[in-house]
Design an enzyme around this catalytic site. Structure first.
Site, PDB file in Angstrom:
ATOM      1  N   HIS A 239      37.458  40.017  51.149  1.00 56.84           N
ATOM      2  CA  HIS A 239      37.664  38.621  50.798  1.00 56.84           C
ATOM      3  C   HIS A 239      39.134  38.227  50.825  1.00 56.84           C
ATOM      4  O   HIS A 239      40.025  39.060  51.054  1.00 56.84           O
ATOM      5  CB  HIS A 239      37.020  38.286  49.450  1.00 56.84           C
ATOM      6  CG  HIS A 239      37.627  38.953  48.247  1.00 56.84           C
ATOM      7  ND1 HIS A 239      38.790  38.522  47.664  1.00 56.84           N
ATOM      8  CD2 HIS A 239      37.212  40.029  47.519  1.00 56.84           C
ATOM      9  CE1 HIS A 239      39.065  39.281  46.620  1.00 56.84           C
ATOM     10  NE2 HIS A 239      38.129  40.211  46.499  1.00 56.84           N
ATOM     11  N   CYS A 256      37.333  45.814  45.878  1.00 57.08           N
ATOM     12  CA  CYS A 256      37.164  45.100  47.140  1.00 57.08           C
ATOM     13  C   CYS A 256      38.351  45.361  48.073  1.00 57.08           C
ATOM     14  O   CYS A 256      39.397  45.860  47.658  1.00 57.08           O
ATOM     15  CB  CYS A 256      37.027  43.609  46.892  1.00 57.08           C
ATOM     16  SG  CYS A 256      35.505  43.130  46.047  1.00 57.08           S
TER      17      CYS A 256
END
Length: 407
Positions: A239, A256
């Site tokens: 992301h 992430c």
């Protein structure tokens, strides 16, 4: 070949500049008028602009470095590292600068340390020579147009295009990963997983909190290999960054993989949901075509041995190809899984073919090969085709199947 055998991309002069500016305690000192601002080049890559600044410093051209630093922060106003470098260059007009961040006032030690780590990671980034290929990508299906490789050791993501004439490196990007590094084991451990995954969704930024930036591309973590090894957790995404943040420190996420919003937009336009693999590890290697061909023959040979034993209905040899650790997605044993996938057991003659395969090597210390292929069985007028995914792990000197699913 190791990462350090790479040809350097933004190296000449920049090693000297950063060493003088921050790492070795050397100093720059010039007396010069403040130069005029250079025109803004919004389409320029910020790392290339940063590299150009270091080159100008290595040439002792403070005015040129100042102009390019002005252009960098005007084009990328939220790029904190760019502002840090520009502040030091401004300070060089009045006195020597011995370390990156000399212009930062006291009390910002933690943030300054993060920016110094980011600078070091970006500077050490390299691209492989054109003759070298990623060892992790042995063979992709024709309909797989792109693949992503995350080199966790060097905080770098490589985007490859699968063309008729072979793989081509399209671009590489700085990334941030888990606060505690890699090898995720469980929910909340602040680590990024290692393995072969697929991008399985596309989430627009307008539907997400600001921390995810322009959007997110979820991964299929945990995969079958993770589950066999008792690894858990969820919500591992590729992301972007918050609107006010261009980039994050190398180790700063909850697990992430994070890129700048500009880079995420570029990647989002390139990947195909459900088809694009993303391979994450700390043992990313770039090797010769000959080594790729050797590894591919080995991987294809494993699947051929499996196909032959299925076709010959050699249950003993077939079962020997499976690891004692094997568990199906439904928690079935080897015997239960093989029984479930045995078609018309009374038939004496069957034909088994394998087509449209892909082969990936997990870029980590664990020796794992992940293969996807279409298996077609023909028994008289009976025909059955299924897409399979197998995880082969090296146990001692033998390769065995530790996980297998019909997809």
């Amino acid at each position: 070949m190791s990462h350090f055998a790479f040809t350097r991309r933004w190296r000449a002069g920049s090693i000297l500049a950063v060493a003088l500016l921050s790492l070795t305690g050397g100093e720059f000192s010039y007396a010069a008028k403040k130069p005029e601002r250079a025109p803004v080049a919004r389409k320029a890559n910020p790392e290339e602009l940063l590299n150009d600044i270091y080159k100008e410093l290595s040439r002792n051209d403070l005015d040129a470095a100042q102009r390019k630093a002005d252009a960098l922060v005007e084009a990328y106003p939220s790029f904190r590292l760019g502002h840090l470098v520009r502040g030091d260059i401004l300070l060089m007009h009045t006195r020597p600068v011995a370390m990156l961040g000399a212009a930062v006032p006291p009390g910002s030690d933690s943030k300054l340390a993060d920016l110094r780590r980011e600078a070091a990671v970006r500077l050490q980034a390299g691209r492989p020579a054109e003759t070298l290929l990623p060892r992790a990508l042995l063979q992709m299906r024709k309909d797989q147009r792109h693949a992503l490789i995350v080199d966790a050791r060097h905080s770098r993501l490589y985007l490859y295009e699968n063309r008729n004439d072979g793989l081509r490196l399209v671009q590489d990007f700085y990334v941030s990963q888990g606060k505690l590094g890699i090898n995720k084991l469980k929910e909340g451990d602040m680590r990024t997983p290692v393995g072969v995954y697929y991008l399985i969704g596309r989430l627009p930024g307008v539907k997400l909190p600001d921390m995810y930036g322009k959007g997110a591309l979820p991964l299929d973590y945990p995969n079958d290999w993770d589950k066999v090894n008792g690894r858990s957790g969820s919500g591992i995404w590729l992301h972007g960054t918050p609107p006010e943040t261009f980039s994050r420190p190398p180790l700063s996420t909850d697990g992430c993989v994070v890129v700048s919003n500009d880079d995420l937009n570029f990647l989002t336009r390139s990947v195909e949901i459900g088809k694009t693999p993303i391979l994450i590890g700390d043992q990313v290697e770039f090797v010769s075509k000959e080594q790729i061909d050797k590894d591919l023959r080995q991987a294809a040979g494993l699947v051929e041995n499996w196909r032959r034993d299925v076709e010959n209905r050699d249950d003993t040899s077939l079962k020997a190809l499976y690891s004692p650790k094997f568990k199906s997605a439904a928690d079935e044993t080897i015997d239960a899984w093989l029984d479930k996938n045995r078609y018309l057991p009374g038939a004496k003659k069957i034909s088994v073919t394998v087509s449209d395969p892909s082969y990936f090597r997990q870029p980590s210390q664990e020796e794992v090969i992940v293969t996807n292929f279409t298996q077609q069985i023909v028994i008289g007028k009976f025909r059955h085709a299924v897409r399979k995914k197998q995880y082969w792990a090296k146990e001692g000197t033998a390769w065995r199947i530790v996980a297998e699913t019909n997809v």
